[in-house]
Design a protein around this motif. Structure first.
Motif, PDB file in Angstrom:
ATOM      1  N   THR A   1       0.810  -1.217   0.000  1.00 37.07           N
ATOM      2  CA  THR A   1       0.000   0.000   0.000  1.00 37.07           C
ATOM      3  C   THR A   1       0.844   1.268   0.000  1.00 37.07           C
ATOM      4  OG1 THR A   1      -0.171  -0.179   2.410  1.00 37.07           O
ATOM      5  CG2 THR A   1      -2.011  -1.027   1.107  1.00 37.07           C
ATOM      6  N   ASN A   2       2.106   1.170   0.411  1.00 34.14           N
ATOM      7  CA  ASN A   2       2.957   2.360   0.394  1.00 34.14           C
ATOM      8  C   ASN A   2       3.088   2.920  -1.018  1.00 34.14           C
ATOM      9  OD1 ASN A   2       4.172   2.710   3.229  1.00 34.14           O
ATOM     10  ND2 ASN A   2       4.435   0.532   2.847  1.00 34.14           N
ATOM     11  N   LEU A   3       3.228   2.023  -2.006  1.00 31.97           N
ATOM     12  CA  LEU A   3       3.334   2.495  -3.389  1.00 31.97           C
ATOM     13  C   LEU A   3       1.975   2.899  -3.937  1.00 31.97           C
ATOM     14  CD1 LEU A   3       4.980   2.967  -5.966  1.00 31.97           C
ATOM     15  CD2 LEU A   3       4.466   0.615  -6.616  1.00 31.97           C
ATOM     16  N   THR A   4       0.938   2.089  -3.706  1.00 30.10           N
ATOM     17  CA  THR A   4      -0.365   2.419  -4.286  1.00 30.10           C
ATOM     18  C   THR A   4      -0.936   3.702  -3.692  1.00 30.10           C
ATOM     19  OG1 THR A   4      -1.492   0.968  -2.687  1.00 30.10           O
ATOM     20  CG2 THR A   4      -0.861   0.008  -4.796  1.00 30.10           C
ATOM     21  N   TYR A   5      -0.721   3.939  -2.397  1.00 31.10           N
ATOM     22  CA  TYR A   5      -1.152   5.209  -1.806  1.00 31.10           C
ATOM     23  C   TYR A   5      -0.416   6.375  -2.446  1.00 31.10           C
ATOM     24  CZ  TYR A   5      -3.895   3.132   2.007  1.00 31.10           C
ATOM     25  OH  TYR A   5      -4.848   2.462   2.742  1.00 31.10           O
ATOM     26  N   ALA A   6       0.871   6.192  -2.688  1.00 30.80           N
ATOM     27  CA  ALA A   6       1.652   7.261  -3.316  1.00 30.80           C
ATOM     28  C   ALA A   6       1.135   7.563  -4.716  1.00 30.80           C
ATOM     29  CB  ALA A   6       3.132   6.870  -3.363  1.00 30.80           C
ATOM     30  N   LEU A   7       0.848   6.516  -5.495  1.00 38.69           N
ATOM     31  CA  LEU A   7       0.311   6.722  -6.839  1.00 38.69           C
ATOM     32  C   LEU A   7      -1.046   7.415  -6.790  1.00 38.69           C
ATOM     33  CD1 LEU A   7       1.171   3.279  -8.501  1.00 38.69           C
ATOM     34  CD2 LEU A   7       2.268   5.482  -8.956  1.00 38.69           C
ATOM     35  N   GLY A   8      -1.914   6.971  -5.871  1.00 38.04           N
ATOM     36  CA  GLY A   8      -3.228   7.594  -5.741  1.00 38.04           C
ATOM     37  C   GLY A   8      -3.141   9.056  -5.354  1.00 38.04           C
ATOM     38  N   LEU A   9      -2.246   9.383  -4.417  1.00 38.64           N
ATOM     39  CA  LEU A   9      -2.096  10.774  -3.988  1.00 38.64           C
ATOM     40  C   LEU A   9      -1.557  11.645  -5.111  1.00 38.64           C
ATOM     41  CD1 LEU A   9      -0.717  10.359  -0.348  1.00 38.64           C
ATOM     42  CD2 LEU A   9      -2.914  11.342  -1.024  1.00 38.64           C
ATOM     43  N   VAL A  10      -0.576  11.128  -5.856  1.00 36.89           N
ATOM     44  CA  VAL A  10      -0.018  11.902  -6.974  1.00 36.89           C
ATOM     45  C   VAL A  10      -1.108  12.222  -7.982  1.00 36.89           C
ATOM     46  CG1 VAL A  10       1.511  11.752  -8.981  1.00 36.89           C
ATOM     47  CG2 VAL A  10       2.351  11.104  -6.724  1.00 36.89           C
ATOM     48  N   VAL A  11      -1.939  11.221  -8.319  1.00 37.07           N
ATOM     49  CA  VAL A  11      -2.999  11.435  -9.311  1.00 37.07           C
ATOM     50  C   VAL A  11      -4.014  12.454  -8.813  1.00 37.07           C
ATOM     51  CG1 VAL A  11      -4.971  10.347 -10.449  1.00 37.07           C
ATOM     52  CG2 VAL A  11      -2.765   9.190 -10.405  1.00 37.07           C
ATOM     53  N   ILE A  12      -4.491  12.307  -7.572  1.00 33.34           N
ATOM     54  CA  ILE A  12      -5.549  13.188  -7.074  1.00 33.34           C
ATOM     55  C   ILE A  12      -5.035  14.610  -6.867  1.00 33.34           C
ATOM     56  CG2 ILE A  12      -7.170  13.576  -5.191  1.00 33.34           C
ATOM     57  CD1 ILE A  12      -7.842  11.284  -7.153  1.00 33.34           C
ATOM     58  N   ILE A  13      -3.814  14.770  -6.382  1.00 32.38           N
ATOM     59  CA  ILE A  13      -3.249  16.115  -6.240  1.00 32.38           C
ATOM     60  C   ILE A  13      -3.116  16.774  -7.608  1.00 32.38           C
ATOM     61  CG2 ILE A  13      -1.168  17.401  -5.604  1.00 32.38           C
ATOM     62  CD1 ILE A  13      -0.804  15.442  -3.293  1.00 32.38           C
TER      63      ILE A  13
ATOM     64  N   MET B   1     -24.834  19.716   0.212  1.00 32.30           N
ATOM     65  CA  MET B   1     -24.092  18.540  -0.229  1.00 32.30           C
ATOM     66  C   MET B   1     -22.590  18.740  -0.162  1.00 32.30           C
ATOM     67  SD  MET B   1     -26.438  16.350  -1.046  1.00 32.30           S
ATOM     68  CE  MET B   1     -25.587  15.170  -2.071  1.00 32.30           C
ATOM     69  N   ALA B   2     -22.124  19.932   0.234  1.00 35.77           N
ATOM     70  CA  ALA B   2     -20.691  20.231   0.241  1.00 35.77           C
ATOM     71  C   ALA B   2     -19.872  19.232   1.055  1.00 35.77           C
ATOM     72  CB  ALA B   2     -20.456  21.656   0.728  1.00 35.77           C
ATOM     73  N   PRO B   3     -20.302  18.861   2.291  1.00 34.61           N
ATOM     74  CA  PRO B   3     -19.495  17.881   3.045  1.00 34.61           C
ATOM     75  C   PRO B   3     -19.324  16.559   2.305  1.00 34.61           C
ATOM     76  CG  PRO B   3     -21.070  18.971   4.490  1.00 34.61           C
ATOM     77  CD  PRO B   3     -21.433  19.368   3.090  1.00 34.61           C
ATOM     78  N   LEU B   4     -20.375  16.090   1.651  1.00 31.10           N
ATOM     79  CA  LEU B   4     -20.283  14.834   0.921  1.00 31.10           C
ATOM     80  C   LEU B   4     -19.374  14.973  -0.293  1.00 31.10           C
ATOM     81  CD1 LEU B   4     -23.972  13.528   1.037  1.00 31.10           C
ATOM     82  CD2 LEU B   4     -22.015  12.788   2.407  1.00 31.10           C
ATOM     83  N   THR B   5     -19.445  16.126  -0.963  1.00 26.16           N
ATOM     84  CA  THR B   5     -18.580  16.350  -2.127  1.00 26.16           C
ATOM     85  C   THR B   5     -17.120  16.394  -1.717  1.00 26.16           C
ATOM     86  OG1 THR B   5     -20.359  17.645  -3.141  1.00 26.16           O
ATOM     87  CG2 THR B   5     -18.177  17.830  -4.117  1.00 26.16           C
ATOM     88  N   ILE B   6     -16.835  17.085  -0.606  1.00 26.19           N
ATOM     89  CA  ILE B   6     -15.457  17.138  -0.105  1.00 26.19           C
ATOM     90  C   ILE B   6     -14.990  15.745   0.307  1.00 26.19           C
ATOM     91  CG2 ILE B   6     -13.987  18.055   1.733  1.00 26.19           C
ATOM     92  CD1 ILE B   6     -15.763  20.561   1.721  1.00 26.19           C
ATOM     93  N   LEU B   7     -15.861  14.994   0.974  1.00 28.84           N
ATOM     94  CA  LEU B   7     -15.516  13.632   1.394  1.00 28.84           C
ATOM     95  C   LEU B   7     -15.228  12.746   0.184  1.00 28.84           C
ATOM     96  CD1 LEU B   7     -15.233  11.611   3.717  1.00 28.84           C
ATOM     97  CD2 LEU B   7     -17.676  11.133   3.490  1.00 28.84           C
ATOM     98  N   GLU B   8     -16.004  12.934  -0.877  1.00 31.08           N
ATOM     99  CA  GLU B   8     -15.789  12.155  -2.099  1.00 31.08           C
ATOM    100  C   GLU B   8     -14.391  12.406  -2.663  1.00 31.08           C
ATOM    101  OE1 GLU B   8     -17.637  11.731  -6.625  1.00 31.08           O
ATOM    102  OE2 GLU B   8     -18.467  13.189  -5.213  1.00 31.08           O
ATOM    103  N   GLU B   9     -13.968  13.682  -2.663  1.00 28.60           N
ATOM    104  CA  GLU B   9     -12.636  14.006  -3.173  1.00 28.60           C
ATOM    105  C   GLU B   9     -11.548  13.417  -2.285  1.00 28.60           C
ATOM    106  OE1 GLU B   9     -11.979  15.585  -6.104  1.00 28.60           O
ATOM    107  OE2 GLU B   9     -14.142  15.417  -6.398  1.00 28.60           O
ATOM    108  N   LEU B  10     -11.783  13.402  -0.963  1.00 30.82           N
ATOM    109  CA  LEU B  10     -10.784  12.874  -0.040  1.00 30.82           C
ATOM    110  C   LEU B  10     -10.664  11.356  -0.142  1.00 30.82           C
ATOM    111  CD1 LEU B  10     -11.555  15.014   3.157  1.00 30.82           C
ATOM    112  CD2 LEU B  10      -9.646  15.298   1.557  1.00 30.82           C
ATOM    113  N   ILE B  11     -11.756  10.692  -0.517  1.00 26.72           N
ATOM    114  CA  ILE B  11     -11.767   9.231  -0.586  1.00 26.72           C
ATOM    115  C   ILE B  11     -11.117   8.714  -1.870  1.00 26.72           C
ATOM    116  CG2 ILE B  11     -13.331   7.256  -0.852  1.00 26.72           C
ATOM    117  CD1 ILE B  11     -15.167   8.534   1.166  1.00 26.72           C
ATOM    118  N   LYS B  12     -11.127   9.510  -2.915  1.00 26.07           N
ATOM    119  CA  LYS B  12     -10.657   9.043  -4.222  1.00 26.07           C
ATOM    120  C   LYS B  12      -9.268   8.412  -4.192  1.00 26.07           C
ATOM    121  CE  LYS B  12     -13.471  11.926  -7.300  1.00 26.07           C
ATOM    122  NZ  LYS B  12     -13.472  13.066  -8.252  1.00 26.07           N
ATOM    123  N   PRO B  13      -8.251   9.039  -3.571  1.00 26.64           N
ATOM    124  CA  PRO B  13      -6.928   8.380  -3.591  1.00 26.64           C
ATOM    125  C   PRO B  13      -6.920   7.041  -2.878  1.00 26.64           C
ATOM    126  CG  PRO B  13      -6.935  10.270  -2.098  1.00 26.64           C
ATOM    127  CD  PRO B  13      -8.188  10.338  -2.891  1.00 26.64           C
TER     128      PRO B  13
END
Length: 254
Positions: free
Chosen positions: A119-131, A157-169
């Protein structure tokens, strides 16, 4: 039976040999796999650049151009014209993840497992993409319109939209990790079972694992492109805007 095989083996789920630099600890097998995959990707790129020719393109160049052209056509047909760096980024991620996934088929007794099984690599890839997606959204739409997108379709719906963006990576990372990790464990278990329980040789199972690696690399690259397309249109990925290519002026012949 399977449980007794696992108990008598040296398989340790989630265990990685480590080394430390200062106060930081690194998984040595993941670092090795990542470096190997990176070197292969860079070597392929240098070979392609060295042999590239507009008059007599080689097989590698034709295959690469066909892949990029196909992806570009499909993306522009469904999402409109995106920034020119999006397609090369997605294709590069696809090749890197594919090679990282295929490391597990090399007969190294699991000494060099796929880097994407950590997960160290996959988290890094996910964070790079979402940022990169968030930066792209701000540059394409402006900071004001980007922030306003979190309030659509309703401010509540703003809290849910923000949560959606945070969950993506995390969804990007865990989907890739889970499938590759499970595939590696499956190959290990099959290799440890007695011959009379596995009438088929291990080669078909390794080919199956390679196919899973292709699918997961494709899904990661596809979601990367979709996230960039949604970022250009808004958080909801609205479809009320026509694709950008429809608004491009027609070029008149000289």
């Amino acid at each position: 039976m399977t449980q007794s095989v696992l108990v008598s083996s040296d398989i340790e789920i989630g265990h990685h040999p480590t080394f430390s630099i200062g106060s930081f600890t690194f998984n040595s097998d993941t670092v090795t796999s990542t470096v190997i995959a990176g070197i292969i990707v860079i070597a392929l790129g240098l070979m392609l650049r060295r042999s590239a020719s507009a008059e007599t393109p080689g097989k590698m160049q034709l295959a690469w151009e066909a892949l990029v052209d196909w992806v570009t056509t499909e993306v522009e047909a469904n999402l409109g014209k995106l920034n020119p760096f999006v397609i090369p980024l997605a294709v590069t991620l696809f090749v890197f993840i594919l090679i990282s996934n295929w490391v597990e088929v090399v007969p190294t007794e699991h000494k060099v497992p796929p880097a994407t099984a950590d997960t160290n690599l996959t988290y890094a890839l996910g964070l790079v993409v979402i940022i990169a997606v968030q930066v792209y959204a701000v540059r394409e739409r402006g900071l004001g319109d980007y922030a306003k997108g979190f309030l659509e379709p309703y401010p509540v719906m703003a809290p849910l939209t923000i949560l959606e963006e945070l969950i993506k990576p995390f969804t990007l990372a865990l989907r890739l990790f889970g499938n590759i990790f499970a595939g590696g464990i499956m190959l290990l278990i099959i290799g440890l079972l007695p011959a009379y329980l596995t009438p088929l040789p291990t080669v078909p199972w390794k080919l199956f694992g390679m196919a899973i690696g292709v699918i997961q690399a494709f899904i990661f690259a596809l979601l990367t492109i979709l996230y960039f397309g949604m970022a250009a249109q808004g958080h909801g990925g609205g479809h009320d805007e026509a694709p950008a290519k429809e608004h491009e002026p027609e070029l008149q012949p000289a």
